[in-house]
Write a protein that holds these residues in place. Sequence first.
Motif, PDB file in Angstrom:
ATOM      1  N   LYS A   1      13.387   5.813  11.936  1.00  0.00           N
ATOM      2  CA  LYS A   1      12.388   5.111  12.429  1.00  0.00           C
ATOM      3  C   LYS A   1      12.513   5.144  14.063  1.00  0.00           C
ATOM      4  O   LYS A   1      11.214   5.300  14.885  1.00  0.00           O
ATOM      5  CB  LYS A   1      12.574   3.583  12.019  1.00  0.00           C
TER       6      LYS A   1
ATOM      7  N   THR B   1      11.657   7.780   3.548  1.00  0.00           N
ATOM      8  CA  THR B   1      10.509   8.551   3.818  1.00  0.00           C
ATOM      9  C   THR B   1      10.701   9.937   3.834  1.00  0.00           C
ATOM     10  O   THR B   1       9.690  10.996   3.884  1.00  0.00           O
ATOM     11  CB  THR B   1      10.117   8.074   5.405  1.00  0.00           C
TER      12      THR B   1
ATOM     13  N   ARG C   1      13.741   5.106  -3.330  1.00  0.00           N
ATOM     14  CA  ARG C   1      12.704   5.456  -2.310  1.00  0.00           C
ATOM     15  C   ARG C   1      12.046   4.090  -2.077  1.00  0.00           C
ATOM     16  O   ARG C   1      11.840   3.759  -1.004  1.00  0.00           O
ATOM     17  CB  ARG C   1      11.845   6.550  -2.877  1.00  0.00           C
TER      18      ARG C   1
END
Length: 407
Positions: free
Chosen positions: A298, A333, A327
Amino acid sequence: MRFSIAVLSVLMLLVGCKENRPKVNLSEGIWLVELDIMDNQILPFNLKVAKNDDGDYAMQIFNAEEVIDVDEIKIKGDSVIMQTPVFEGYLAGTFTENSIQGQFVKESLDRIVPFKAVYGAEDRFMAKNKSTDRNVSGIWETYFSKDLEEEYIGKGIFLQEGNNVTGTFRTTTGDYRFLDGILDGDSLKLSAFDGAHAFLFNAKITDSTMNGVFYSGNHFKEPFVATRNDGFELPDPDSLTFLKEGYDKLAFTFPDVDGNMISLNDEKYQDKVVVVQMMGTWCPNCLDETKFLVNYLKDNPYVEVIGLAFESAKTEEIAIKGIERLRDRVGVTYPILLAQYGTYDKQKAQEKLPMLNHVLSYPTTIFIDKKGDVRKIHTGFNGPATGEKYEEFKSDFDTLITELSAE
């Protein structure tokens, strides 16, 4: 065949209820769940039952400071199935207002463990001796299966407050989760349950020694011994797995969940720092690392990560569903490729990556620089249960990624 029939009987609990039976509600609050494992041993953990704003049941599993939210719950009549998050394991049984009788099931490994649960019991273990002149707080040099062919080393890290003991055992392949228990006189009792593994440690204690048995569900047990050693440390996890002589690069081609074949030679990974995560959706240490990687990306989206899943699921379809579930539940991601299914055997995994000297642990994390060269291989994962070692791993990870990105 026997296992399939047993699983079918568990699932039939949901449809075998009498329609005219009065509706039963589970009592809200703390429950004590006890798994019936081997040697007449009981493996306990605490479960909290509550209802959300929509009137649906929500549950939490407690192991020391770990809290596992369970929100996939199916109830019909007096039957319940509680699906643990991410992992395939589930608890299924019949219930009254204050009790549950059932089984903990892991279908891919053909494992069923009976359990019972009672409402209102908050003590994980009952201590006969409310005070003790012993204290296990500190570091313990540990040997599992000592003097046997399977011998391996561990590091016990414990904190005792009164009778209550928390901590974990670290090994070269990872940690044994958030252990929670008591010291009762000279008897140490610790347990952990997370839907993937059910661990119980029983030991006799002196001021400087520990002699006990480690149980994993009802399918495995081994002895362990330990001595106090505040200076003890495990081997460097960056030295255990390495490329064989003659290799300087990692190479593989495996499918993602959509069937696309992914390789390090793909344009996406050229001139990039790449982290390759050898993992499995069945593996709690891998889940800890996956959560770390998701959060790291992130703030550092320039790093590429590829997961290689080595799955115990019996079919490719079930393995892919497990990857998709991980996931979706964790918010992954990066691509997770299906490297192997039907077994997570480490020797077979090494055959898929023959440039490695061996596969010792899930997870194993491989760091690749912008030129495609392997710069470090980290065996195992020190998760949140290890405290300062987890913080040390995060710091070392960030330092290496920063250095490789600057090159």
